[in-house]
Design a protein around this motif. Sequence first.
Motif, PDB file in Angstrom:
ATOM      1  N   ALA A   1      23.290  49.288  48.887  1.00 39.37           N
ATOM      2  CA  ALA A   1      22.404  48.312  49.541  1.00 39.37           C
ATOM      3  C   ALA A   1      22.388  48.533  51.056  1.00 39.37           C
ATOM      4  CB  ALA A   1      22.857  46.892  49.208  1.00 39.37           C
ATOM      5  N   ALA A   2      23.556  48.819  51.627  1.00 45.57           N
ATOM      6  CA  ALA A   2      23.629  49.044  53.077  1.00 45.57           C
ATOM      7  C   ALA A   2      22.813  50.270  53.479  1.00 45.57           C
ATOM      8  CB  ALA A   2      25.086  49.205  53.506  1.00 45.57           C
ATOM      9  N   GLU A   3      22.873  51.330  52.674  1.00 50.63           N
ATOM     10  CA  GLU A   3      22.081  52.532  52.970  1.00 50.63           C
ATOM     11  C   GLU A   3      20.584  52.234  52.913  1.00 50.63           C
ATOM     12  OE1 GLU A   3      22.806  55.708  53.848  1.00 50.63           O
ATOM     13  OE2 GLU A   3      24.986  55.492  53.904  1.00 50.63           O
ATOM     14  N   LYS A   4      20.209  51.306  52.058  1.00 46.15           N
ATOM     15  CA  LYS A   4      18.798  50.918  51.908  1.00 46.15           C
ATOM     16  C   LYS A   4      18.374  49.879  52.937  1.00 46.15           C
ATOM     17  CE  LYS A   4      17.602  53.083  48.009  1.00 46.15           C
ATOM     18  NZ  LYS A   4      16.405  53.957  47.893  1.00 46.15           N
ATOM     19  N   GLY A   5      19.343  49.316  53.660  1.00 50.78           N
ATOM     20  CA  GLY A   5      19.014  48.248  54.596  1.00 50.78           C
ATOM     21  C   GLY A   5      18.716  46.923  53.922  1.00 50.78           C
ATOM     22  N   ILE A   6      19.261  46.731  52.729  1.00 45.72           N
ATOM     23  CA  ILE A   6      19.051  45.481  51.989  1.00 45.72           C
ATOM     24  C   ILE A   6      20.246  44.564  52.235  1.00 45.72           C
ATOM     25  CG2 ILE A   6      18.907  44.450  49.678  1.00 45.72           C
ATOM     26  CD1 ILE A   6      17.601  47.079  48.732  1.00 45.72           C
ATOM     27  N   GLU A   7      19.964  43.341  52.667  1.00 48.09           N
ATOM     28  CA  GLU A   7      21.060  42.371  52.803  1.00 48.09           C
ATOM     29  C   GLU A   7      21.102  41.502  51.563  1.00 48.09           C
ATOM     30  OE1 GLU A   7      21.797  40.224  56.330  1.00 48.09           O
ATOM     31  OE2 GLU A   7      21.056  41.820  57.629  1.00 48.09           O
ATOM     32  N   LEU A   8      22.246  41.476  50.920  1.00 46.63           N
ATOM     33  CA  LEU A   8      22.389  40.724  49.676  1.00 46.63           C
ATOM     34  C   LEU A   8      23.206  39.457  49.907  1.00 46.63           C
ATOM     35  CD1 LEU A   8      23.295  43.678  47.300  1.00 46.63           C
ATOM     36  CD2 LEU A   8      21.249  42.245  47.126  1.00 46.63           C
ATOM     37  N   GLU A   9      22.758  38.376  49.273  1.00 45.55           N
ATOM     38  CA  GLU A   9      23.599  37.176  49.240  1.00 45.55           C
ATOM     39  C   GLU A   9      24.722  37.443  48.239  1.00 45.55           C
ATOM     40  OE1 GLU A   9      23.377  32.476  47.888  1.00 45.55           O
ATOM     41  OE2 GLU A   9      21.539  33.688  47.889  1.00 45.55           O
ATOM     42  N   THR A  10      25.961  37.315  48.671  1.00 49.28           N
ATOM     43  CA  THR A  10      27.073  37.626  47.767  1.00 49.28           C
ATOM     44  C   THR A  10      27.947  36.404  47.514  1.00 49.28           C
ATOM     45  OG1 THR A  10      28.515  38.324  49.570  1.00 49.28           O
ATOM     46  CG2 THR A  10      27.181  40.045  48.542  1.00 49.28           C
ATOM     47  N   VAL A  11      28.557  36.396  46.342  1.00 46.00           N
ATOM     48  CA  VAL A  11      29.547  35.388  45.975  1.00 46.00           C
ATOM     49  C   VAL A  11      30.791  36.156  45.569  1.00 46.00           C
ATOM     50  CG1 VAL A  11      30.123  33.496  44.406  1.00 46.00           C
ATOM     51  CG2 VAL A  11      27.720  33.915  45.055  1.00 46.00           C
ATOM     52  N   SER A  12      31.914  35.899  46.213  1.00 47.02           N
ATOM     53  CA  SER A  12      33.134  36.640  45.888  1.00 47.02           C
ATOM     54  C   SER A  12      33.838  36.013  44.686  1.00 47.02           C
ATOM     55  CB  SER A  12      34.081  36.664  47.090  1.00 47.02           C
ATOM     56  OG  SER A  12      35.245  37.374  46.738  1.00 47.02           O
ATOM     57  N   ILE A  13      34.159  36.871  43.724  1.00 51.27           N
ATOM     58  CA  ILE A  13      34.964  36.470  42.562  1.00 51.27           C
ATOM     59  C   ILE A  13      36.299  37.188  42.740  1.00 51.27           C
ATOM     60  CG2 ILE A  13      35.140  36.594  40.039  1.00 51.27           C
ATOM     61  CD1 ILE A  13      32.832  34.819  41.009  1.00 51.27           C
ATOM     62  N   ASP A  14      37.362  36.440  42.991  1.00 53.19           N
ATOM     63  CA  ASP A  14      38.628  37.064  43.387  1.00 53.19           C
ATOM     64  C   ASP A  14      39.366  37.603  42.156  1.00 53.19           C
ATOM     65  OD1 ASP A  14      41.101  37.800  44.343  1.00 53.19           O
ATOM     66  OD2 ASP A  14      41.255  36.100  45.725  1.00 53.19           O
ATOM     67  N   LEU A  15      39.198  38.917  41.928  1.00 50.36           N
ATOM     68  CA  LEU A  15      39.820  39.534  40.762  1.00 50.36           C
ATOM     69  C   LEU A  15      41.347  39.542  40.891  1.00 50.36           C
ATOM     70  CD1 LEU A  15      37.574  42.695  40.095  1.00 50.36           C
ATOM     71  CD2 LEU A  15      37.119  40.319  39.510  1.00 50.36           C
ATOM     72  N   SER A  16      41.860  39.487  42.127  1.00 51.23           N
ATOM     73  CA  SER A  16      43.318  39.499  42.296  1.00 51.23           C
ATOM     74  C   SER A  16      43.922  38.203  41.772  1.00 51.23           C
ATOM     75  CB  SER A  16      43.699  39.726  43.757  1.00 51.23           C
ATOM     76  OG  SER A  16      43.489  38.541  44.508  1.00 51.23           O
ATOM     77  N   LYS A  17      43.076  37.160  41.692  1.00 51.81           N
ATOM     78  CA  LYS A  17      43.514  35.870  41.104  1.00 51.81           C
ATOM     79  C   LYS A  17      42.907  35.673  39.717  1.00 51.81           C
ATOM     80  CE  LYS A  17      43.888  33.667  45.647  1.00 51.81           C
ATOM     81  NZ  LYS A  17      43.141  32.861  46.636  1.00 51.81           N
ATOM     82  N   ARG A  18      42.301  36.735  39.174  1.00 44.84           N
ATOM     83  CA  ARG A  18      41.669  36.709  37.844  1.00 44.84           C
ATOM     84  C   ARG A  18      40.591  35.615  37.723  1.00 44.84           C
ATOM     85  NH1 ARG A  18      44.731  40.708  35.554  1.00 44.84           N
ATOM     86  NH2 ARG A  18      46.979  40.597  35.765  1.00 44.84           N
ATOM     87  N   GLU A  19      39.897  35.387  38.823  1.00 42.90           N
ATOM     88  CA  GLU A  19      38.828  34.372  38.801  1.00 42.90           C
ATOM     89  C   GLU A  19      37.695  34.742  37.842  1.00 42.90           C
ATOM     90  OE1 GLU A  19      39.112  32.490  43.345  1.00 42.90           O
ATOM     91  OE2 GLU A  19      37.319  33.605  42.745  1.00 42.90           O
ATOM     92  N   GLN A  20      37.580  36.042  37.507  1.00 43.11           N
ATOM     93  CA  GLN A  20      36.519  36.437  36.579  1.00 43.11           C
ATOM     94  C   GLN A  20      36.726  35.884  35.166  1.00 43.11           C
ATOM     95  OE1 GLN A  20      39.092  38.350  37.313  1.00 43.11           O
ATOM     96  NE2 GLN A  20      39.315  40.112  35.975  1.00 43.11           N
ATOM     97  N   MET A  21      37.962  35.419  34.886  1.00 39.47           N
ATOM     98  CA  MET A  21      38.263  34.851  33.577  1.00 39.47           C
ATOM     99  C   MET A  21      37.923  33.355  33.491  1.00 39.47           C
ATOM    100  SD  MET A  21      39.531  37.509  32.116  1.00 39.47           S
ATOM    101  CE  MET A  21      40.536  38.989  32.311  1.00 39.47           C
ATOM    102  N   ASN A  22      37.622  32.727  34.632  1.00 38.02           N
ATOM    103  CA  ASN A  22      37.359  31.288  34.634  1.00 38.02           C
ATOM    104  C   ASN A  22      36.074  30.941  33.889  1.00 38.02           C
ATOM    105  OD1 ASN A  22      39.563  31.195  36.271  1.00 38.02           O
ATOM    106  ND2 ASN A  22      38.477  30.620  38.157  1.00 38.02           N
ATOM    107  N   ASP A  23      36.019  29.732  33.357  1.00 41.89           N
ATOM    108  CA  ASP A  23      34.841  29.315  32.589  1.00 41.89           C
ATOM    109  C   ASP A  23      33.568  29.375  33.415  1.00 41.89           C
ATOM    110  OD1 ASP A  23      36.407  28.921  30.413  1.00 41.89           O
ATOM    111  OD2 ASP A  23      36.497  26.732  30.590  1.00 41.89           O
TER     112      ASP A  23
END
Lengths: 209, 209
Positions: free
Chosen positions: B19-41
């Motif tokens: 995206a940076a190479e394309k000059g696209i700015e993305l709205e991001t939401v961080s999912i903290d994999l170090s806290k296994r947040e991806q497993m949350n409901d």
Amino acid sequence: MKLYDFAMAPNARRVRMFAAEKGIELETVSIDLSKREQMNDGYRAINPRLAVPALVLDDGTLITESVAICRYLDALAPEPALFGTDAKDQAIVEMWHRRVELEGMQAVADGVRNSVEFFAGRGLPGAVDFPQIPALAERGKQRVDLFFAMLNERLADSEYIAGDNFTIADIAALIGCDFAKVIKKRISEEQSHLHRWYAAVRARPSASA
Amino acid sequence: MKLYDFAMAPNARRVRMFAAEKGIELETVSIDLSKREQMNDGYRAINPRLAVPALVLDDGTLITESVAICRYLDALAPEPALFGTDAKDQAIVEMWHRRVELEGMQAVADGVRNSVEFFAGRGLPGAVDFPQIPALAERGKQRVDLFFAMLNERLADSEYIAGDNFTIADIAALIGCDFAKVIKKRISEEQSHLHRWYAAVRARPSASA
């Protein structure tokens, strides 16, 4: 151009089926992997990666990797659109194609290469020998079961894997399902959505290419 | 649209750098994999595959698989052409990108997921737990050495991995090289062509995205 091919190789079949859907007739040269002909000096000079499929263009350019060959054929014959239509559809096709590759074809390949006697000492294709890893074969077999269940669920809602149209994701999945028979994994009739899809895709003329 | 992301996840970094190479700015939401947040409901309801990156379009469509997301961004902003220019170049980029993924990123992932304590019982990403396979970690580490040697040879003849232009194959290779540090594999200065390439690509602003 010329395609180096082998009838029983799953990735070579992917290219043949893709070309057949596009109506492209390819000049093919068979490299008999059952006799390890890919290791011969003659083929080594053509493709140092020692694998099929490989496409050699008229200007001598070598294209390896089955999906790279399919992309080249797609540019030659854009219809039917096997990589998707508009931007969103193309992204959805890429997503499903990669899920089929990573969760299906890769799982089957892990199972086959790491358990079948013919591949002893050849746990990976290519120029370097790796020993089989029995635990990886087991993981592969477990993942094939998960893959079939995933497809069955998906196909409850969708005519084809990536949506309403037949795409390269269906080609990859058919080839994965057929290759899985080598490790005695077969779609059950109880997986009715997957079974319906398999019968429809297997009946396409391209499935015999 | 919204990108579910995590700074340290290699595949999420692939999308950010693209995206940076394309000059696209993305709205991001961080999912903290170090806290296994991806497993949350909460995240399970967004992406049942429980992995990042995942892109959710304004109409609610979920796109997973980092390369599928990159293809979508590529359609939004075709320049610079990170997937290649004409038919032949696109096939060559696809070939090199896949070689980097299969021989490099996959090898590193096998090494990391099957040896690092944090991933105990999580030998593969996704919704199902698999035990680590130590022999697969060892194979992965051996293959990383082969991958570095292969890239060094390739880059003796070519400015970038797929030819004269910077492409998605370079993005994937940079991320593979950086991820390999987790298993103590580093490019040596003696691999002068690879070292030259790494310094140039690492210096691009997008490498810090």
